[in-house]
Each structure stands twice: as structure tokens, then as C-alpha cells.
Scaffold this motif. Structure first.
Motif, PDB file in Angstrom:
ATOM      1  N   ILE A  62       0.900  -1.170   0.129  1.00  0.00           N
ATOM      2  CA  ILE A  62      -0.201  -0.125  -0.016  1.00  0.00           C
ATOM      3  C   ILE A  62       0.935   1.322   0.103  1.00  0.00           C
ATOM      4  N   GLY A  63       1.062   1.978  -1.047  1.00  0.00           N
ATOM      5  CA  GLY A  63       1.886   2.864  -1.357  1.00  0.00           C
ATOM      6  C   GLY A  63       3.502   2.622  -0.942  1.00  0.00           C
ATOM      7  N   PRO A  64       4.107   3.196  -0.009  1.00  0.00           N
ATOM      8  CA  PRO A  64       5.480   2.717   0.356  1.00  0.00           C
ATOM      9  C   PRO A  64       5.656   1.554   1.206  1.00  0.00           C
ATOM     10  N   VAL A  65       4.759   1.140   1.868  1.00  0.00           N
ATOM     11  CA  VAL A  65       4.553   0.223   2.970  1.00  0.00           C
ATOM     12  C   VAL A  65       4.280  -1.245   2.206  1.00  0.00           C
ATOM     13  N   ASN A  66       5.143  -2.239   2.591  1.00  0.00           N
ATOM     14  CA  ASN A  66       5.279  -3.570   1.900  1.00  0.00           C
ATOM     15  C   ASN A  66       4.870  -4.488   2.971  1.00  0.00           C
ATOM     16  N   PHE A  67       4.066  -5.380   2.671  1.00  0.00           N
ATOM     17  CA  PHE A  67       3.800  -6.424   3.650  1.00  0.00           C
ATOM     18  C   PHE A  67       4.171  -7.972   3.081  1.00  0.00           C
ATOM     19  N   ARG A  68       4.880  -8.536   3.907  1.00  0.00           N
ATOM     20  CA  ARG A  68       5.422  -9.984   3.498  1.00  0.00           C
ATOM     21  C   ARG A  68       5.177 -10.896   4.615  1.00  0.00           C
ATOM     22  N   PRO A  69       4.884 -12.156   4.228  1.00  0.00           N
ATOM     23  CA  PRO A  69       4.895 -13.314   5.616  1.00  0.00           C
ATOM     24  C   PRO A  69       6.030 -13.170   6.331  1.00  0.00           C
ATOM     25  N   THR A  70       6.177 -13.284   7.617  1.00  0.00           N
ATOM     26  CA  THR A  70       7.317 -13.134   8.330  1.00  0.00           C
ATOM     27  C   THR A  70       8.353 -14.287   8.102  1.00  0.00           C
ATOM     28  N   ALA A  71       7.972 -15.407   7.796  1.00  0.00           N
ATOM     29  CA  ALA A  71       8.726 -16.528   7.385  1.00  0.00           C
ATOM     30  C   ALA A  71       9.430 -16.250   6.372  1.00  0.00           C
ATOM     31  N   ASP A  72       8.769 -15.819   5.231  1.00  0.00           N
ATOM     32  CA  ASP A  72       9.407 -15.407   4.013  1.00  0.00           C
ATOM     33  C   ASP A  72      10.717 -14.330   4.195  1.00  0.00           C
ATOM     34  N   THR A 119      26.460  -7.613  26.190  1.00  0.00           N
ATOM     35  CA  THR A 119      26.868  -7.417  24.659  1.00  0.00           C
ATOM     36  C   THR A 119      27.091  -8.755  24.010  1.00  0.00           C
ATOM     37  N   ARG A 120      28.070  -9.243  24.780  1.00  0.00           N
ATOM     38  CA  ARG A 120      28.254 -10.730  24.223  1.00  0.00           C
ATOM     39  C   ARG A 120      27.052 -11.640  24.196  1.00  0.00           C
ATOM     40  N   LYS A 121      26.474 -11.658  25.289  1.00  0.00           N
ATOM     41  CA  LYS A 121      25.134 -12.323  25.153  1.00  0.00           C
ATOM     42  C   LYS A 121      24.362 -12.252  24.022  1.00  0.00           C
ATOM     43  N   SER A 122      23.945 -10.865  24.066  1.00  0.00           N
ATOM     44  CA  SER A 122      23.007 -10.417  22.864  1.00  0.00           C
ATOM     45  C   SER A 122      23.789 -10.838  21.353  1.00  0.00           C
ATOM     46  N   ALA A 123      25.035 -10.836  21.376  1.00  0.00           N
ATOM     47  CA  ALA A 123      25.486 -11.101  19.898  1.00  0.00           C
ATOM     48  C   ALA A 123      25.432 -12.690  19.702  1.00  0.00           C
ATOM     49  N   LYS A 124      25.695 -13.477  20.714  1.00  0.00           N
ATOM     50  CA  LYS A 124      25.594 -14.878  20.427  1.00  0.00           C
ATOM     51  C   LYS A 124      23.999 -15.302  20.286  1.00  0.00           C
ATOM     52  N   HIS A 125      23.024 -14.916  21.024  1.00  0.00           N
ATOM     53  CA  HIS A 125      21.641 -15.329  20.761  1.00  0.00           C
ATOM     54  C   HIS A 125      20.826 -14.139  20.083  1.00  0.00           C
ATOM     55  N   PHE A 126      21.329 -13.183  19.482  1.00  0.00           N
ATOM     56  CA  PHE A 126      20.421 -11.968  18.934  1.00  0.00           C
ATOM     57  C   PHE A 126      19.591 -12.866  17.885  1.00  0.00           C
ATOM     58  N   GLU A 127      19.923 -13.448  16.946  1.00  0.00           N
ATOM     59  CA  GLU A 127      19.017 -14.008  15.948  1.00  0.00           C
ATOM     60  C   GLU A 127      17.897 -14.920  16.536  1.00  0.00           C
ATOM     61  N   GLU A 128      18.368 -15.679  17.341  1.00  0.00           N
ATOM     62  CA  GLU A 128      17.350 -16.717  18.195  1.00  0.00           C
ATOM     63  C   GLU A 128      16.130 -15.674  18.740  1.00  0.00           C
ATOM     64  N   GLU A 132      12.090 -15.247  17.779  1.00  0.00           N
ATOM     65  CA  GLU A 132      11.186 -15.694  18.776  1.00  0.00           C
ATOM     66  C   GLU A 132      10.339 -14.507  18.775  1.00  0.00           C
ATOM     67  N   SER A 133      10.483 -13.256  18.723  1.00  0.00           N
ATOM     68  CA  SER A 133       9.702 -12.056  18.883  1.00  0.00           C
ATOM     69  C   SER A 133       8.903 -12.055  17.799  1.00  0.00           C
ATOM     70  N   TYR A 134       9.443 -12.112  16.441  1.00  0.00           N
ATOM     71  CA  TYR A 134       8.868 -11.752  15.369  1.00  0.00           C
ATOM     72  C   TYR A 134       7.914 -12.714  15.042  1.00  0.00           C
ATOM     73  N   ASN A 135       8.004 -14.014  15.030  1.00  0.00           N
ATOM     74  CA  ASN A 135       7.478 -15.255  14.604  1.00  0.00           C
ATOM     75  C   ASN A 135       6.205 -15.322  15.385  1.00  0.00           C
ATOM     76  N   TYR A 136       5.890 -14.604  16.469  1.00  0.00           N
ATOM     77  CA  TYR A 136       4.605 -14.214  17.059  1.00  0.00           C
ATOM     78  C   TYR A 136       3.718 -13.576  15.970  1.00  0.00           C
TER      79      TYR A 136
END
Length: 398
Positions: A62-72, A119-128, A132-136
Motif C-alpha cells: 500500500i504505497g511505500p509500505v510492503n507486507f510480507r509473511p514473516t517466514a519469507d 553485549t556478548r550475550k546479545s551477540a550470540k543469541h540475537f537472531e534466536e 522468537e519475537s517476530y514469529n509471534y
């Protein structure tokens, strides 16, 4: 710009003691420009959203806003997310080496070591943690914004995504639309239980249905796939473009986006009297209203945009009188009238806004309206001209 010039001026005149010559003025402008260039960035924001789950749905915009399934989206960004983790880990290693080299591992106070460990903890587990947050959220909205600072960029992205979601809500049933929201919105996901206590000291527990994600295969094609609907979405995309570009959007577009946001907020309200007030504000936001004839103008506007031949004129007057009583406190917020008018307000606002979308496009592109007086004049005196010239499908076909 003003702050950048002030800083550059203070640095040259007071800090370096230079005289205010033409050459120094050019230097001040150049320094201010460089400071602005450092602050203004191009960012793409990814905003998680609650939309109905549909296995057949495809990415849309919708205009400049793009919607995509989270998994993709997460799949397409996997390599970049892993690289971010590696880069963050390198930063930690450099910080650790610097601290040890200068003070020794045992001499670094715990309060200074703690941020490094985090910082080290967030670096190692950032993607996980991100996954977890986005897949909701089953959908991700993304928008690219140019030449904003970080804070302003986030605010504009939030506004544009909320407007786009408000547009989608127009095409859904209220029970589904009220469950659409972005990750920015602080909406409770539902209560699992209620606890009450009676005067005799006994407690009672009642379980309530939690906020669950809607699964409706085929909703996308049914609600957003039609040719007429695509026209409406393209108009709304133009409304959002002005906001995304950071420029002064056309006056009719600004009023329409405000109306859409009021409608969206009304759907997400849990209290009926606030729904009534918000639906009323959505209808009022489209066209300027005279304060001394507000009830009459409101009811006429509803009847005109709903194209009902005057059938809704009386209903709109009754609605606005209840709205005023709720707003000023002369009617109880939990009265039956509030509940009844909340449902009536939703029906009126949805249909009025659907027909007002092409009208808003017309008054800007054809009538060349750019101010309050021009919009009021076009509404009162050029309605038939709009109907004759636009030849746009009406809300019945959406």
C-alpha cells in the motif's frame, strides 16, 4: 538545519576565534551540511504486524509500505542476521581486549564488565531472540525512509504502517479488523482469567478467551484482491507517500489519513463510549465542519457520502447527540446507548470513509484544493461535478 548552523557558527567564531568573513560563512555552511549528512540516514524499517493468517496470501503493498509473511522475510534476511551477530561479537572482543590491556582482567570493576557480558550475550543469541519475537506476528511490514535522523525515521515508519493497517481494516469485518495491529501498538493480547471477590469474602475465577491469531485462508483474495479494491489501495498509497517522503502532504490527504487513524483507533478501543467518539472524529476529519451547525452538517455529510437518499440523516443526528452527551459526561459511559451507537458508528464510518477515499483523490488532483476553505467549498458546491467527472466505482462495489 538551524541547530547545525548554530553549532558550526559557534565552533568557528567562538571556538576558533575567526572573523565573520565571506570565506568563513561558506565554511560554516559546509560544516553544517556535513553535520546534517551524518545525521540523516536511509533506513528500512521492519515492523511486525497482526493480520489474518492466509496460506494463499502473497506479498502486497500500500504505497511505500510492503507486507510480507514473516517466514519469507526472515528467510531472505538470514545471511544478514548472521553477519550482524558476527560483527557484534567482534565489537565485544575489541572492547574486552582494550579493557584487559589497559587495566587487567581483575582490575575491571564488575559494573563496567557487565555491559560487555550483556553485549556478548546479545551477540550470540540475537537472531534466536529476534526470531522468537517476530514469529509471534505472521506478517512483517517494511518501509524505506530517506534522509531522516534515527528517531524521526522510526516515528514516520510507525505512522505510515499504522495508516496502511487502517486502510486494510476498512475492507474487513469489525470482529476481524479490531485484531489487526502493528508491533508498535501497546495492545494487550487478552486476559487469561478474571478474579472477583464478593462482600462475604468468597472469590470467583472466570476464564476468558485469549487473544488468538485469526486463521482465514482466502481472506486476502476475498477482501483485497478485487480490481476496484486495488484502485482504493492505490489512492491510499498516494496518501501515505507524502508522509513517507517527509514533505508537506496535500491538505486533503492529511485530513483523510487522520480520518483513517481515528477509524483504526475506534476499532481497537474496548470501551464503547470511546468507540463512539472515535468513529465520530473519523467522519468529522474528512471535511471541515462549522461549529454552529455541527449536528446538521454531520448528518448531511453521512447521508451524502453513504449515498442513501437521506435514509441515514436521522440516524446520524441521533448518533451525534449521543456522542456529544458521552463526550461531555451528561450520559453514562456504560449506558446501553453507548453500546448501540458504537455499532452504528462503525457502520457509518466504514461506508463514509470508503466513499471518501476517491473523493479525497479527486479534490486534490482535479479540484486542486489545498486549504481548509477550498475543501469546504468543494464539498458544499462541487459534489455533483465530482460525481459526473470521477466515474469511480462506489463503495457497493468494493
Amino acid at each position: 538545519l538551524t541547530d547545525a548552523i548554530k553549532n558550526a557558527y559557534a565552533g568557528a567564531i567562538y571556538g576558533e576565534g575567526k572573523a565573520l568573513t565571506e570565506a568563513v560563512c561558506r565554511q560554516i555552511i559546509e560544516r553544517a551540511t556535513q553535520e546534517i549528512e551524518r545525521k540523516l540516514v536511509c533506513l528500512r524499517h521492519y515492523v511486525p504486524c497482526h493480520l489474518p493468517v492466509d496460506e494463499k496470501a502473497t506479498p502486497f503493498s500500500i504505497g511505500p509500505v510492503n507486507f510480507r509473511p514473516t517466514a519469507d522475510l526472515l528467510l531472505s534476511l538470514s545471511d544478514k542476521l548472521q553477519q550482524h551477530t558476527i560483527d557484534t561479537e567482534k565489537i565485544y572482543r575489541e572492547q574486552e581486549k582494550f579493557s584487559v590491556a589497559n587495566r587487567g582482567p581483575r582490575l575491571v570493576p564488575r559494573e563496567e564488565r557487565w555491559p560487555l557480558l550483556e553485549t556478548r550475550k546479545s551477540a550470540k543469541h540475537f537472531e534466536e531472540q529476534l526470531r522468537e519475537s517476530y514469529n509471534y506476528f505472521p506478517w512483517i511490514a517494511d518501509i524505506q525512509l530517506n534522509r531522516f535522523d534515527h528517531k524521526k525515521s522510526a516515528q514516520v515508519a510507525e505512522l505510515c504502517v499504522d495508516i496502511a493497517l487502517a486502510v486494510i481494516k476498512l475492507f474487513l469485518q469489525p470482529t476481524h479488523a479490531e485484531r489487526i495491529y502493528s508491533g508498535y501498538m501497546p495492545i494487550p493480547l487478552g486476559k487469561g482469567a478474571n478474579l472477583t471477590e464478593s462482600l462475604d469474602g468468597r472469590v470467583d475465577i472466570s476464564l476468558t478467551r485469549k487473544w488468538v491469531q485469526i486463521v482465514e485462508n482466502g481472506w486476502f483474495e476475498k477482501n483485497l484482491g478485487g480490481n476496484t479494491t486495488q484502485k482504493w489501495l492505490s489512492y491510499c498509497g498516494l496518501f501515505i507517500n507524502g508522509t513517507a517522503a517527509g514533505e508537506k502532504a496535500p491538505y486533503p490527504y492529511r485530513r483523510m489519513t487522520n480520518a483513517l487513524l481515528w477509524y483504526s483507533q475506534a476499532l481497537n478501543q474496548t470501551l464503547h463510549h470511546l468507540k463512539v467518539i472515535s468513529f465520530s472524529s473519523a467522519i468529522e476529519a474528512i471535511v471541515p465542519t462549522s461549529r454552529d451547525k455541527i449536528v446538521e452538517e454531520f448528518s448531511t455529510r453521512v447521508s451524502l457520502f453513504m449515498e442513501d437518499g437521506g435514509e441515514w440523516n436521522k440516524k446520524a443526528k441521533e448518533f451525534y447527540k449521543v456522542r456529544s452527551a458521552l463526550s461531555h459526561g451528561t450520559l453514562n459511559a456504560v449506558s446501553d446507548e453507548a453500546q448501540n451507537m458504537a455499532w452504528r458508528g462503525q457502520r457509518m464510518a466504514q461506508r463514509v470513509l470508503l466513499n471518501a477515499i476517491p473523493w479525497t483523490f479527486w479534490v486534490h488532483s482535479e479540484a486542486k484544493v489545498e486549504n481548509n476553505e477550498g475543501l469546504a467549498f468543494a464539498y458544499r458546491n462541487r459534489w455533483q461535478e465530482y460525481l459526473d467527472q470521477s466515474k469511480i466505482e462506489k463503495a457497493d462495489e468494493v
